[in-house]
Write a protein that holds these residues in place. Structure first.
Motif, PDB file in Angstrom:
ATOM      1  N   LYS A 179      29.499  52.832  37.406  1.00  0.00           N
ATOM      2  CA  LYS A 179      30.036  51.495  37.451  1.00  0.00           C
ATOM      3  C   LYS A 179      28.806  50.601  37.091  1.00  0.00           C
ATOM      4  N   GLU A 180      28.072  50.966  36.280  1.00  0.00           N
ATOM      5  CA  GLU A 180      26.842  49.897  35.677  1.00  0.00           C
ATOM      6  C   GLU A 180      27.496  49.213  34.539  1.00  0.00           C
ATOM      7  N   THR A 181      27.180  47.954  34.871  1.00  0.00           N
ATOM      8  CA  THR A 181      27.681  47.030  33.835  1.00  0.00           C
ATOM      9  C   THR A 181      26.630  46.468  32.766  1.00  0.00           C
ATOM     10  N   ILE A 182      27.084  46.601  31.415  1.00  0.00           N
ATOM     11  CA  ILE A 182      26.283  45.793  30.426  1.00  0.00           C
ATOM     12  C   ILE A 182      27.041  44.769  29.859  1.00  0.00           C
ATOM     13  N   THR A 183      26.433  43.723  29.319  1.00  0.00           N
ATOM     14  CA  THR A 183      26.951  42.695  28.727  1.00  0.00           C
ATOM     15  C   THR A 183      26.788  42.805  27.060  1.00  0.00           C
ATOM     16  N   LEU A 184      27.983  42.309  26.389  1.00  0.00           N
ATOM     17  CA  LEU A 184      27.878  42.183  25.055  1.00  0.00           C
ATOM     18  C   LEU A 184      26.745  41.702  24.466  1.00  0.00           C
ATOM     19  N   LYS A 185      25.948  40.648  25.098  1.00  0.00           N
ATOM     20  CA  LYS A 185      24.670  40.362  24.425  1.00  0.00           C
ATOM     21  C   LYS A 185      23.601  41.199  24.456  1.00  0.00           C
ATOM     22  N   LEU A 237      35.393  53.267  28.427  1.00  0.00           N
ATOM     23  CA  LEU A 237      34.709  51.967  29.155  1.00  0.00           C
ATOM     24  C   LEU A 237      35.628  51.255  29.916  1.00  0.00           C
ATOM     25  N   GLU A 238      35.195  50.665  30.980  1.00  0.00           N
ATOM     26  CA  GLU A 238      36.111  49.674  31.619  1.00  0.00           C
ATOM     27  C   GLU A 238      35.702  48.355  30.848  1.00  0.00           C
ATOM     28  N   VAL A 283      35.886  36.432  52.590  1.00  0.00           N
ATOM     29  CA  VAL A 283      36.027  35.601  51.453  1.00  0.00           C
ATOM     30  C   VAL A 283      37.461  36.260  50.587  1.00  0.00           C
ATOM     31  N   LYS A 284      37.770  34.947  49.735  1.00  0.00           N
ATOM     32  CA  LYS A 284      38.792  35.470  48.866  1.00  0.00           C
ATOM     33  C   LYS A 284      38.268  35.646  47.304  1.00  0.00           C
ATOM     34  N   LEU A 285      38.732  36.399  46.663  1.00  0.00           N
ATOM     35  CA  LEU A 285      38.010  36.566  45.369  1.00  0.00           C
ATOM     36  C   LEU A 285      39.158  36.174  44.323  1.00  0.00           C
ATOM     37  N   ALA A 286      38.716  35.755  43.124  1.00  0.00           N
ATOM     38  CA  ALA A 286      39.658  35.845  41.845  1.00  0.00           C
ATOM     39  C   ALA A 286      39.181  36.556  40.792  1.00  0.00           C
ATOM     40  N   ASN A 287      38.978  35.879  39.749  1.00  0.00           N
ATOM     41  CA  ASN A 287      38.419  36.791  38.624  1.00  0.00           C
ATOM     42  C   ASN A 287      37.143  37.480  38.738  1.00  0.00           C
ATOM     43  N   ASN A 288      36.795  38.549  38.228  1.00  0.00           N
ATOM     44  CA  ASN A 288      35.436  38.961  38.145  1.00  0.00           C
ATOM     45  C   ASN A 288      35.206  39.696  36.614  1.00  0.00           C
ATOM     46  N   ASP A 289      33.949  39.712  36.310  1.00  0.00           N
ATOM     47  CA  ASP A 289      33.444  39.929  34.937  1.00  0.00           C
ATOM     48  C   ASP A 289      32.984  41.207  34.942  1.00  0.00           C
ATOM     49  N   GLY A 290      33.004  41.974  36.002  1.00  0.00           N
ATOM     50  CA  GLY A 290      32.050  43.117  36.156  1.00  0.00           C
ATOM     51  C   GLY A 290      30.806  42.908  36.793  1.00  0.00           C
ATOM     52  N   ILE A 291      30.320  41.687  36.928  1.00  0.00           N
ATOM     53  CA  ILE A 291      28.907  41.296  37.230  1.00  0.00           C
ATOM     54  C   ILE A 291      29.164  40.310  38.424  1.00  0.00           C
ATOM     55  N   ARG A 292      30.088  39.166  38.094  1.00  0.00           N
ATOM     56  CA  ARG A 292      30.105  38.275  38.908  1.00  0.00           C
ATOM     57  C   ARG A 292      31.626  38.044  39.370  1.00  0.00           C
TER      58      ARG A 292
END
Length: 507
Positions: free
Chosen positions: A374-380, A418-419, A461-470
């Motif tokens: 579940k480690e997440t990496i960014t395109l950058k 990948l996810e 809390v209630k969540l909406a979208n997530n980008d794998g990091i936030r």
């Protein structure tokens, strides 16, 4: 410096005995700002105060008895570096109370234990004061201010003025515990976010980073490599042997040597002429280029010819992505023996459902996570970019492909799944928190909100979208609140243990 202040007031009964000089019981000497020191007297029954203040780099959590005229009030000032959430282990701390141009101060030259400084004050007059904490340390200097701190005439007045503060929902997690673990907090702010398409992706080699190795002569193939094998540039991968091969290679080598020697002679002859500008620079550069090409071709061929046949070597660093012939197979000179792909240049192809086709053209960035850890990496971080985000499908697939270029960080390989978190539809303002702050319990989500230096409240809390990091928070939190971003599960375990005090502690 601007700081954020949490205040809590707790009633506790204690007996403090002050000495009859300007020294406290620890032998510390108090300095007077704009006046003289006065003798301290015996005091008792004081309310205990605690304050939590933040700067950009530090957190100060301080506990001390309510200030009473003539009484020595000892402080326990906990300083934390927010970037690491580790204690300040070196430095000088000065605490002061000031009213107008008068006041008193006391300094300690080092913490009594890592992160905890213990100055003390003996107020001499009642009234409302400004309290200052000034830290000088190798990690940086900082000043905190607490306005409107009262100095009382006696212990009974302090106890009467104090209001008992207790919240049964609060969990205590001591600074000494947090300093020993991976712990962090963050103040929530409104910030830009975006819609996210959560889907799957596959790592592939880039076509332009793949090379085909040709036989270049007729003969029988002897393979020395297998598919998937990592190879270095120049590594021997196969040899072509067969009847008539030796004569053919000798003829090719002879022709190559003749071309090399001719172009070399032309280069040596024309170089001084070019220096004297007898011939044009353009003509000389053409001769020089031909010489370099013939030289490279000759030495490469000479190195590849052995007594056993023609050597086939890798022209790049990479891995063998495809082998097109069988060992021992007879091939002609145009046959492709194998394909070598670069490990460093990759493609990541994500697949979007047709129901999201209107969002595809707006995809501008992505994060990717590994299914295993579940480690997440960014395109950058992969030095990548969006290569194609046009909505279309073909006969071979019912999902829309979105392709990204990427440089391998050492953790990717062709064929890996990948996810993918595809970012699209930017929002100007959203309340966003790190996913590491979220605790899931039976399909519901919670965070721990810091209400004091060592006090935390569990909040749904209630969540909406997530980008794998936030993730976007739609309810349960407000901008300005400070939440635990690393260490939430440790606090949860502390709450379940049920044997920790709700408030305060003894150092």
């Amino acid at each position: 410096m601007k700081s954020i202040l949490y205040i809590s007031l707790i009633i506790m009964t204690s007996l403090f005995v002050a000495c009859n000089s300007n020294q406290n019981s620890d032998g510390h000497t108090h300095d007077t700002i704009g006046g003289d020191t006065e003798q301290a007297e015996h005091a008792h029954a004081a309310g205990a105060l605690s304050y939590t203040l933040f700067s950009d780099d530090y957190e100060l959590f301080v506990e001390f008895p309510a200030l009473i005229v003539g009484q020595t009030s000892a402080f326990a000032a906990h300083f934390t570096q927010l970037s690491t959430y580790k204690p300040v282990s070196e430095g000088k701390l000065t605490v002061s109370i000031i009213r107008g141009n008068k006041g008193i101060r006391h300094s300690v030259d080092a913490p009594s234990s890592p992160g905890i400084f213990r100055p003390a004050l003996q107020p001499k007059e009642t009234g409302t004061y400004k309290m200052l904490f000034e830290l000088e340390s190798p990690s940086g200097n900082v000043s905190f201010e607490i306005p409107d701190v009262e100095v009382y005439a006696n212990g009974e007045e302090a106890a009467h003025a104090a209001e008992e503060h207790e919240n049964g929902e609060e969990v205590t997690y001591l600074k000494e515990q947090a300093w020993k673990t991976e712990f962090a907090t963050q103040q929530l702010t409104m910030q830009p976010f975006y819609s996210v398409i959560h889907t799957s992706a596959k790592v592939k080699p880039q076509p332009q980073s793949s090379v085909a190795l040709n036989a270049q002569t007729e003969g029988q193939v002897n393979l020395f490599a297998v598919i998937g094998q990592s190879v270095k540039k120049g590594e021997l991968l196969a040899v072509i042997t067969g009847s008539g091969l030796e004569n053919n290679m000798k003829i090719k080598l002879k022709e190559s040597k003749f071309a090399f020697e001719k172009s070399k002679a032309d280069y040596v002859r024309t170089k001084p002429l070019a220096e004297k500008q007898v011939i044009s620079q353009k003509d000389f550069l053409k001769i020089e280029s031909q010489y370099k090409q013939d030289s490279l071709r000759y030495y490469q061929l000479a190195n590849r010819i052995s007594q056993n046949g023609l050597k086939i070597t890798s022209s790049i660093d990479g891995f063998i992505s495809k082998i097109n012939v069988r060992n021992g197979q007879y091939v002609d000179k145009s046959a492709v023996i194998m394909n070598i792909s670069s490990k460093s240049q990759l493609l990541i192809k994500a697949f979007v459902n047709q129901s999201d086709f209107q969002k595809v053209s707006g995809i501008f960035d992505a994060n990717f996570s590994f299914a295993a850890n579940k480690e997440t990496i960014t395109l950058k971080e992969l030095n990548g970019k969006v290569m194609s985000n046009n909505a279309f499908v073909n006969e071979n697939t019912t999902r829309i492909p979105v392709t990204f270029s990427a440089q391998n960080n050492g953790e990717l390989m062709p064929g890996m799944f990948l996810e993918a978190f595809l970012k699209t539809g930017k929002k100007e303002q959203a309340l966003v928190a790190p996913l590491s702050a979220i605790i899931e319990e039976q399909g519901q989500y919670f965070v721990f909100v810091q209400t004091g230096g060592e006090s935390f409240v569990k909040r749904q809390v209630k969540l909406a979208n997530n980008d794998g990091i936030r993730t976007e928070i739609t309810s349960g939190l407000s901008a300005g609140e400070r939440i635990v971003t690393h260490g939430a599960y440790q606090i949860k375990l502390a709450a379940l243990a049920g044997d920790l005090p709700l408030h305060g502690h003894t150092h």
